[in-house]
Design an enzyme around this catalytic site. Sequence first.
Site, PDB file in Angstrom:
ATOM      1  N   GLY A   1       0.830  -1.198   0.000  1.00 10.00           N
ATOM      2  CA  GLY A   1       0.000   0.000   0.000  1.00 10.00           C
ATOM      3  C   GLY A   1       0.862   1.244   0.000  1.00 10.00           C
TER       4      GLY A   1
ATOM      5  N   CYS B   1       5.420  -6.028   1.669  1.00 15.03           N
ATOM      6  CA  CYS B   1       5.761  -4.605   1.691  1.00 15.03           C
ATOM      7  C   CYS B   1       5.049  -3.907   2.851  1.00 15.03           C
ATOM      8  CB  CYS B   1       5.446  -3.969   0.334  1.00 15.03           C
ATOM      9  SG  CYS B   1       6.292  -2.396   0.059  1.00 15.03           S
ATOM     10  N   TYR B   2       4.074  -3.043   2.578  1.00 12.56           N
ATOM     11  CA  TYR B   2       3.315  -2.404   3.661  1.00 12.56           C
ATOM     12  C   TYR B   2       2.711  -3.462   4.573  1.00 12.56           C
ATOM     13  CZ  TYR B   2      -0.238   0.514   5.942  1.00 12.56           C
ATOM     14  OH  TYR B   2      -1.020   1.164   6.867  1.00 12.56           O
TER      15      TYR B   2
ATOM     16  N   HIS C   1       8.072  -7.525  -3.624  1.00 13.41           N
ATOM     17  CA  HIS C   1       6.781  -7.933  -4.181  1.00 13.41           C
ATOM     18  C   HIS C   1       6.928  -9.231  -4.984  1.00 13.41           C
ATOM     19  CE1 HIS C   1       4.361  -4.313  -3.262  1.00 13.41           C
ATOM     20  NE2 HIS C   1       5.548  -3.718  -3.272  1.00 13.41           N
TER      21      HIS C   1
ATOM     22  N   GLU D   1       4.532 -10.960  -6.172  1.00 12.68           N
ATOM     23  CA  GLU D   1       3.412 -11.123  -7.101  1.00 12.68           C
ATOM     24  C   GLU D   1       3.711 -10.605  -8.501  1.00 12.68           C
ATOM     25  OE1 GLU D   1       2.502  -7.179  -4.917  1.00 12.68           O
ATOM     26  OE2 GLU D   1       3.562  -9.070  -4.572  1.00 12.68           O
TER      27      GLU D   1
ATOM     28  N   ASP E   1     -13.682  -9.457 -23.623  1.00  9.72           N
ATOM     29  CA  ASP E   1     -14.365  -9.273 -22.345  1.00  9.72           C
ATOM     30  C   ASP E   1     -15.883  -9.288 -22.497  1.00  9.72           C
ATOM     31  OD1 ASP E   1     -11.751  -8.920 -21.549  1.00  9.72           O
ATOM     32  OD2 ASP E   1     -11.881  -6.733 -21.592  1.00  9.72           O
TER      33      ASP E   1
ATOM     34  N   LYS F   1      -7.150 -10.681 -17.598  1.00  9.14           N
ATOM     35  CA  LYS F   1      -7.413 -11.048 -18.982  1.00  9.14           C
ATOM     36  C   LYS F   1      -7.187 -12.538 -19.241  1.00  9.14           C
ATOM     37  CE  LYS F   1      -8.119  -8.462 -21.925  1.00  9.14           C
ATOM     38  NZ  LYS F   1      -9.371  -7.964 -22.514  1.00  9.14           N
TER      39      LYS F   1
END
Length: 531
Positions: free
Chosen positions: A73, A100-101, A187, A189, A245, A387
């Site tokens: 964050g 992180c945060y 991070h 991710e 989409d 996606k």
Amino acid sequence: MNANDSSAPGCLDVHSVPDNEEVVLVFDFGSQTAQLIARRVREQNVFCQIVRHDLSVERVRELNPIGIIFSGGPASVYADDAPQPDPALFDLDIPMLGICYGMQVLCRYLGSDVNAGQSREFGRTTCRIHEPSEFFQDLPPELTVWMSHGDQVDNLNTQFISLAATSTCPYAAVKHRQRPIYGLQFHPEVTHTESGGQMLSNFVKHVCGAKGTWRISSLIDREIDSIRERVGKSRVICGLSGGVDSSVVAALLYRAIGPQLSCIFVDNGLLRKGESDSVRHHFQEHFRTDLHVVDASKQFLGELSGVSDPQKKRKIIGKIFIDVFREEAKSIDDARFLAQGTLYPDVIESGANKDGPAATIKSHHNVGGLPEELGFELIEPLRDLFKDEVRKMGLELGLPEQLIWRHPFPGPGLAVRCLGEITPDRLETLREADAILLEELKTSGYYRKVQQAFAVLLPVQSVGVMGDGRTYENPIAIRAVNTDDFMTADWSQLPYELLQNISTRITNSVRGVNRVVYDISSKPPSTIEWE
């Protein structure tokens, strides 16, 4: 907003957790990559749900997660208005991972100090693992990781041990001595972190003990049941664009409610070459339900005349889109709902949760709901998907591969690829150049090797020579990117010969273009689209 409500924009509805399914909760502290965490967990075939950072411990007990992840964050944990979790969470016997945060929150609540670091870290850095653990199982001792922080833990108390460090961050990874609690300053991710997916897999499988039984088909069944229950006998209008989409949304709705579905396709005059005919063809081939085609191109181009600011373009297009929908919807009886193909990257880039701590990157004309006076309730069944997950869903629903693997196209269309003033002539120039690019990519076999490619018409002119004469005409920029999730992206290293063919064809065939340039910037710091 009530702290027990995790159905805020950008968070999955907590009531949608599948029965008897393992679930990991991601507490969102405003990170731009919170959904990436959820996506990595889902790759392990474990259902993952994003919830508000202040979800109550009572609700957590009801959801019964096998693990909890605190996202990053933009705030500082010691700031007066910093987002904080329910302190009672730390009394639960549930595996936790702070990123992180999120790591700073965990460590601070459990007795460590967090302060501004002497050296901030942004981007790739080398991380060295010096303590073995389940979290780093089967990983090399040195990794390239992605950092994005100013604050860091600088006084680790005796409850924790350090697992890894960088040259300026001694506590890049930590573990609680007695409890299954881990913290990462980097991070895992994002794709920039080497073996980041393996780290999250280790957390989910080895620390949380996940069996990994969840599949995308489970999500389809859940969404169909949810749509049927919510819609009842009412009619649903789907905003059809012809892209992946909206096509997947239409297929999902058609399977759920069949003839109760009506689709509206608005030709805004900002489409790619042959787009309108393509939409009609695919719709007639795969959906046997009510289709309304509205040619509003003159209205859109008229309102956009003389407008150069990209945010104004988006807002104008969004307003006209709503007005056109309102008029056409009047011809559809018993319509109570409107379905849209909003994806999660749209939501978090727009900062859709206005009550939450996330920042706004750009606005999207189909994000944030509809005006109350329009009289529809919004259905966004893809709102929490990326996606690649949408494509998997489309294939499960039986849509053809040529439609599923179509490159993304922005809601505002060519308006945000025609930089500067929009005119019919400039749009036609862009359309022709873009068609050549896509044709060359398909012919060469590179269309499926890149995730998105398009042409951009620049609002400048350059000197050129054609024949024996001097020209002063437009440059076209070519953009092609490789990405797993569209949150981060690298430019595609297309072969020189292919780029040469594209450039030669465009400059020889498209009037008004005398130069082609290739965009070699990544996201971040750039975005994929130019506007």
